[in-house]
Design a protein around this motif. Structure first.
Motif, PDB file in Angstrom:
ATOM      1  N   TYR A 156      79.845 -52.028  77.948  1.00  0.00           N
ATOM      2  CA  TYR A 156      81.245 -52.375  77.689  1.00  0.00           C
ATOM      3  C   TYR A 156      81.844 -53.199  78.827  1.00  0.00           C
ATOM      4  CZ  TYR A 156      82.697 -48.780  81.003  1.00  0.00           C
ATOM      5  OH  TYR A 156      82.892 -48.035  82.151  1.00  0.00           O
ATOM      6  N   GLN A 157      81.187 -53.179  79.996  1.00  0.00           N
ATOM      7  CA  GLN A 157      81.654 -53.964  81.137  1.00  0.00           C
ATOM      8  C   GLN A 157      81.078 -55.377  81.145  1.00  0.00           C
ATOM      9  OE1 GLN A 157      80.759 -51.734  84.700  1.00  0.00           O
ATOM     10  NE2 GLN A 157      81.770 -49.889  83.956  1.00  0.00           N
ATOM     11  N   GLY A 158      80.158 -55.654  80.238  1.00  0.00           N
ATOM     12  CA  GLY A 158      79.555 -56.983  80.174  1.00  0.00           C
ATOM     13  C   GLY A 158      78.053 -56.949  80.408  1.00  0.00           C
ATOM     14  N   ILE A 159      77.428 -58.118  80.319  1.00  0.00           N
ATOM     15  CA  ILE A 159      75.985 -58.221  80.485  1.00  0.00           C
ATOM     16  C   ILE A 159      75.581 -57.986  81.937  1.00  0.00           C
ATOM     17  CG2 ILE A 159      73.969 -59.678  80.093  1.00  0.00           C
ATOM     18  CD1 ILE A 159      75.517 -58.890  77.578  1.00  0.00           C
ATOM     19  N   GLY A 160      76.393 -58.470  82.872  1.00  0.00           N
ATOM     20  CA  GLY A 160      76.087 -58.293  84.291  1.00  0.00           C
ATOM     21  C   GLY A 160      75.961 -56.830  84.688  1.00  0.00           C
ATOM     22  N   PRO A 161      76.957 -55.984  84.379  1.00  0.00           N
ATOM     23  CA  PRO A 161      76.841 -54.564  84.711  1.00  0.00           C
ATOM     24  C   PRO A 161      75.673 -53.873  84.006  1.00  0.00           C
ATOM     25  CG  PRO A 161      79.129 -55.134  84.415  1.00  0.00           C
ATOM     26  CD  PRO A 161      78.340 -56.338  83.990  1.00  0.00           C
ATOM     27  N   PHE A 162      75.329 -54.329  82.792  1.00  0.00           N
ATOM     28  CA  PHE A 162      74.149 -53.779  82.126  1.00  0.00           C
ATOM     29  C   PHE A 162      72.914 -54.012  82.993  1.00  0.00           C
ATOM     30  CE2 PHE A 162      70.360 -54.951  79.656  1.00  0.00           C
ATOM     31  CZ  PHE A 162      70.060 -53.727  79.080  1.00  0.00           C
ATOM     32  N   LEU A 163      72.722 -55.247  83.436  1.00  0.00           N
ATOM     33  CA  LEU A 163      71.552 -55.569  84.247  1.00  0.00           C
ATOM     34  C   LEU A 163      71.590 -54.839  85.599  1.00  0.00           C
ATOM     35  CD1 LEU A 163      71.375 -59.416  83.552  1.00  0.00           C
ATOM     36  CD2 LEU A 163      69.964 -57.611  82.527  1.00  0.00           C
ATOM     37  N   GLY A 164      72.777 -54.813  86.213  1.00  0.00           N
ATOM     38  CA  GLY A 164      72.905 -54.143  87.500  1.00  0.00           C
ATOM     39  C   GLY A 164      72.603 -52.662  87.414  1.00  0.00           C
ATOM     40  N   ASN A 165      73.051 -52.026  86.337  1.00  0.00           N
ATOM     41  CA  ASN A 165      72.808 -50.591  86.188  1.00  0.00           C
ATOM     42  C   ASN A 165      71.372 -50.289  85.781  1.00  0.00           C
ATOM     43  OD1 ASN A 165      75.303 -48.650  86.487  1.00  0.00           O
ATOM     44  ND2 ASN A 165      76.084 -50.587  85.686  1.00  0.00           N
ATOM     45  N   VAL A 166      70.709 -51.224  85.111  1.00  0.00           N
ATOM     46  CA  VAL A 166      69.280 -51.047  84.854  1.00  0.00           C
ATOM     47  C   VAL A 166      68.531 -51.026  86.187  1.00  0.00           C
ATOM     48  CG1 VAL A 166      67.209 -52.149  83.921  1.00  0.00           C
ATOM     49  CG2 VAL A 166      69.265 -51.990  82.513  1.00  0.00           C
ATOM     50  N   VAL A 167      68.886 -51.930  87.081  1.00  0.00           N
ATOM     51  CA  VAL A 167      68.254 -51.952  88.406  1.00  0.00           C
ATOM     52  C   VAL A 167      68.534 -50.639  89.145  1.00  0.00           C
ATOM     53  CG1 VAL A 167      68.228 -53.081  90.657  1.00  0.00           C
ATOM     54  CG2 VAL A 167      68.317 -54.458  88.570  1.00  0.00           C
ATOM     55  N   MET A 168      69.778 -50.184  89.104  1.00  0.00           N
ATOM     56  CA  MET A 168      70.131 -48.910  89.732  1.00  0.00           C
ATOM     57  C   MET A 168      69.323 -47.782  89.121  1.00  0.00           C
ATOM     58  SD  MET A 168      73.898 -47.118  89.883  1.00  0.00           S
ATOM     59  CE  MET A 168      74.135 -45.417  90.397  1.00  0.00           C
ATOM     60  N   GLY A 169      69.141 -47.821  87.801  1.00  0.00           N
ATOM     61  CA  GLY A 169      68.362 -46.796  87.132  1.00  0.00           C
ATOM     62  C   GLY A 169      66.915 -46.788  87.572  1.00  0.00           C
ATOM     63  N   VAL A 170      66.348 -47.970  87.757  1.00  0.00           N
ATOM     64  CA  VAL A 170      64.964 -48.061  88.236  1.00  0.00           C
ATOM     65  C   VAL A 170      64.852 -47.437  89.629  1.00  0.00           C
ATOM     66  CG1 VAL A 170      63.151 -49.641  88.990  1.00  0.00           C
ATOM     67  CG2 VAL A 170      64.365 -50.062  86.835  1.00  0.00           C
ATOM     68  N   VAL A 171      65.788 -47.785  90.505  1.00  0.00           N
ATOM     69  CA  VAL A 171      65.748 -47.253  91.874  1.00  0.00           C
ATOM     70  C   VAL A 171      65.904 -45.738  91.870  1.00  0.00           C
ATOM     71  CG1 VAL A 171      66.930 -47.236  94.106  1.00  0.00           C
ATOM     72  CG2 VAL A 171      66.591 -49.399  92.900  1.00  0.00           C
ATOM     73  N   PHE A 172      66.883 -45.235  91.126  1.00  0.00           N
ATOM     74  CA  PHE A 172      67.161 -43.797  91.140  1.00  0.00           C
ATOM     75  C   PHE A 172      66.035 -42.993  90.485  1.00  0.00           C
ATOM     76  CE2 PHE A 172      71.982 -43.105  91.890  1.00  0.00           C
ATOM     77  CZ  PHE A 172      71.932 -43.922  93.010  1.00  0.00           C
ATOM     78  N   SER A 173      65.566 -43.427  89.328  1.00  0.00           N
ATOM     79  CA  SER A 173      64.519 -42.658  88.644  1.00  0.00           C
ATOM     80  C   SER A 173      63.195 -42.748  89.390  1.00  0.00           C
ATOM     81  CB  SER A 173      64.359 -43.129  87.199  1.00  0.00           C
ATOM     82  OG  SER A 173      64.157 -44.525  87.132  1.00  0.00           O
ATOM     83  N   TRP A 174      62.918 -43.917  89.996  1.00  0.00           N
ATOM     84  CA  TRP A 174      61.718 -44.025  90.830  1.00  0.00           C
ATOM     85  C   TRP A 174      61.827 -43.104  92.033  1.00  0.00           C
ATOM     86  CZ3 TRP A 174      61.608 -45.468  95.951  1.00  0.00           C
ATOM     87  CH2 TRP A 174      60.334 -45.549  96.521  1.00  0.00           C
ATOM     88  N   PHE A 175      62.979 -43.128  92.708  1.00  0.00           N
ATOM     89  CA  PHE A 175      63.169 -42.283  93.886  1.00  0.00           C
ATOM     90  C   PHE A 175      63.008 -40.807  93.518  1.00  0.00           C
ATOM     91  CE2 PHE A 175      65.896 -39.592  96.511  1.00  0.00           C
ATOM     92  CZ  PHE A 175      65.424 -39.886  97.779  1.00  0.00           C
ATOM     93  N   TYR A 176      63.582 -40.400  92.406  1.00  0.00           N
ATOM     94  CA  TYR A 176      63.524 -38.988  91.981  1.00  0.00           C
ATOM     95  C   TYR A 176      62.082 -38.516  91.832  1.00  0.00           C
ATOM     96  CZ  TYR A 176      64.169 -34.821  89.078  1.00  0.00           C
ATOM     97  OH  TYR A 176      64.136 -33.541  88.573  1.00  0.00           O
ATOM     98  N   THR A 177      61.213 -39.373  91.312  1.00  0.00           N
ATOM     99  CA  THR A 177      59.833 -38.975  91.058  1.00  0.00           C
ATOM    100  C   THR A 177      58.891 -39.314  92.214  1.00  0.00           C
ATOM    101  OG1 THR A 177      59.453 -41.089  89.908  1.00  0.00           O
ATOM    102  CG2 THR A 177      60.091 -39.198  88.562  1.00  0.00           C
ATOM    103  N   SER A 178      59.428 -39.866  93.295  1.00  0.00           N
ATOM    104  CA  SER A 178      58.595 -40.274  94.430  1.00  0.00           C
ATOM    105  C   SER A 178      58.424 -39.129  95.418  1.00  0.00           C
ATOM    106  CB  SER A 178      59.231 -41.474  95.145  1.00  0.00           C
ATOM    107  OG  SER A 178      60.385 -41.055  95.867  1.00  0.00           O
ATOM    108  N   ARG A 179      57.565 -39.359  96.414  1.00  0.00           N
ATOM    109  CA  ARG A 179      57.360 -38.340  97.453  1.00  0.00           C
ATOM    110  C   ARG A 179      58.547 -38.235  98.389  1.00  0.00           C
ATOM    111  NH1 ARG A 179      55.116 -40.350 102.386  1.00  0.00           N
ATOM    112  NH2 ARG A 179      54.718 -42.593 102.375  1.00  0.00           N
ATOM    113  N   TRP A 180      59.462 -39.207  98.341  1.00  0.00           N
ATOM    114  CA  TRP A 180      60.691 -39.122  99.139  1.00  0.00           C
ATOM    115  C   TRP A 180      61.765 -38.345  98.382  1.00  0.00           C
ATOM    116  CZ3 TRP A 180      57.970 -43.789  98.653  1.00  0.00           C
ATOM    117  CH2 TRP A 180      57.302 -44.193  99.814  1.00  0.00           C
TER     118      TRP A 180
END
Length: 278
Positions: free
Chosen positions: A217-241
């Motif tokens: 609802y915020q536009g295409i830019g926030p969709f892409l930005g939040n996908v990147v955030m999702g990759v970082v957060f979900s990767w971090f959650y499942t990582s050894r860190w």
């Protein structure tokens, strides 16, 4: 005199996964549970956001000329507005309680398994601040770029009137977002998709696309930005860190939203105008 010898710390290993759901009936029940939890929370928001972006793109007005308000007033009467705000926050986090309750069917230790406990407060907080910095600074630049490219709407972080309760309510709203998104889109979804035998990469992609979709609802830019955030957060959650601890993600998300919601009021108008923020 030599210092006493200590045994080296054992390397971290992820918690043993629950036995994957084997029977077709149990797999259907697990899948139905995921859809129900998402349908009552972030999945519902994603559907509305998709409809909203279609409406925006077909309205005849460029995205750059449209706006979205994140924290809107619900009444001109101060204490009635406060009541609505608090009720909205309380009911919004109920799906988190539901998700934790459903996970608890496995037996004791659910909160510890997903890192939703106070076992490592210092480490969780430190990682939360680090993640917030890693996402927040590039995120601001990404928002400005999206505005410049015309793929992001003008975002007004808060339209609440200035009362004594405004800042506390905005902080609670930030905490609500952190709990709802990180517990459900990361911790709960990881546990349930692991039950179905999903690969880690499949979970990361799914969680990230879900996160992006309910920001459309915020536009295409926030969709892409939040996908990147999702990759970082979900990767971090499942990582050894990350060590399957969701609290650092909750801390990071809450900090990001507190800065956006509360800090918004203290940013000079000239800076807001330069970023294309209303």
């Amino acid at each position: 005199m030599t210092a006493p010898q200590t045994a080296p710390a054992a390397p971290w290993t992820p918690p043993a996964p629950a036995a994957p759901v084997r029977s077709a009936r149990d797999r259907r029940r697990t899948g139905a549970e995921i859809w129900l939890v998402l349908g009552l929370s972030l999945g519902q928001s994603a559907v509305y956001a998709i409809v909203n972006i279609v409406a925006r793109l077909t309205s005849g007005t460029a995205l750059a000329e449209q706006s979205a308000t994140l924290n809107a007033s619900r009444s001109a009467r101060p204490y009635l507005d406060l009541t609505y705000q608090l009720l909205g926050i309380a009911f919004a986090v109920l799906p988190v309680a539901l998700a934790l309750y459903l996970l608890s069917a496995r037996g004791p230790g659910t909160l510890r398994r997903i890192g939703f406990d106070a076992a490592r407060p210092g480490r969780d907080t430190a990682w939360g601040f680090a993640l917030a910095a890693a996402i927040g600074i590039p995120g601001l630049a990404f928002y400005a770029l999206g505005r410049a490219l015309g793929i992001t709407v003008e975002i007004q972080a808060s339209a609440l009137s200035e009362y004594w309760w405004t800042v506390p309510v905005l902080i609670l709203a930030a905490l609500q977002n952190g709990l709802l998104e990180e517990v459900i889109a990361v911790a709960y979804l990881h546990e349930r998709t692991a039950d179905l035998g999903w690969h880690r990469l499949t979970f990361i992609v799914t969680s990230s696309l879900l996160r992006g979709s309910y920001h459309l609802y915020q536009g295409i830019g926030p969709f892409l930005g939040n996908v990147v955030m999702g990759v970082v957060f979900s990767w971090f959650y499942t990582s050894r860190w990350g060590r399957h601890r969701v609290l650092p993600l909750v801390v990071a998300h809450t900090l990001l939203d507190v800065v956006a919601f509360v800090g918004y009021a203290f940013v000079p108008d000239a800076w807001l105008a330069a970023l294309g923020v209303g």
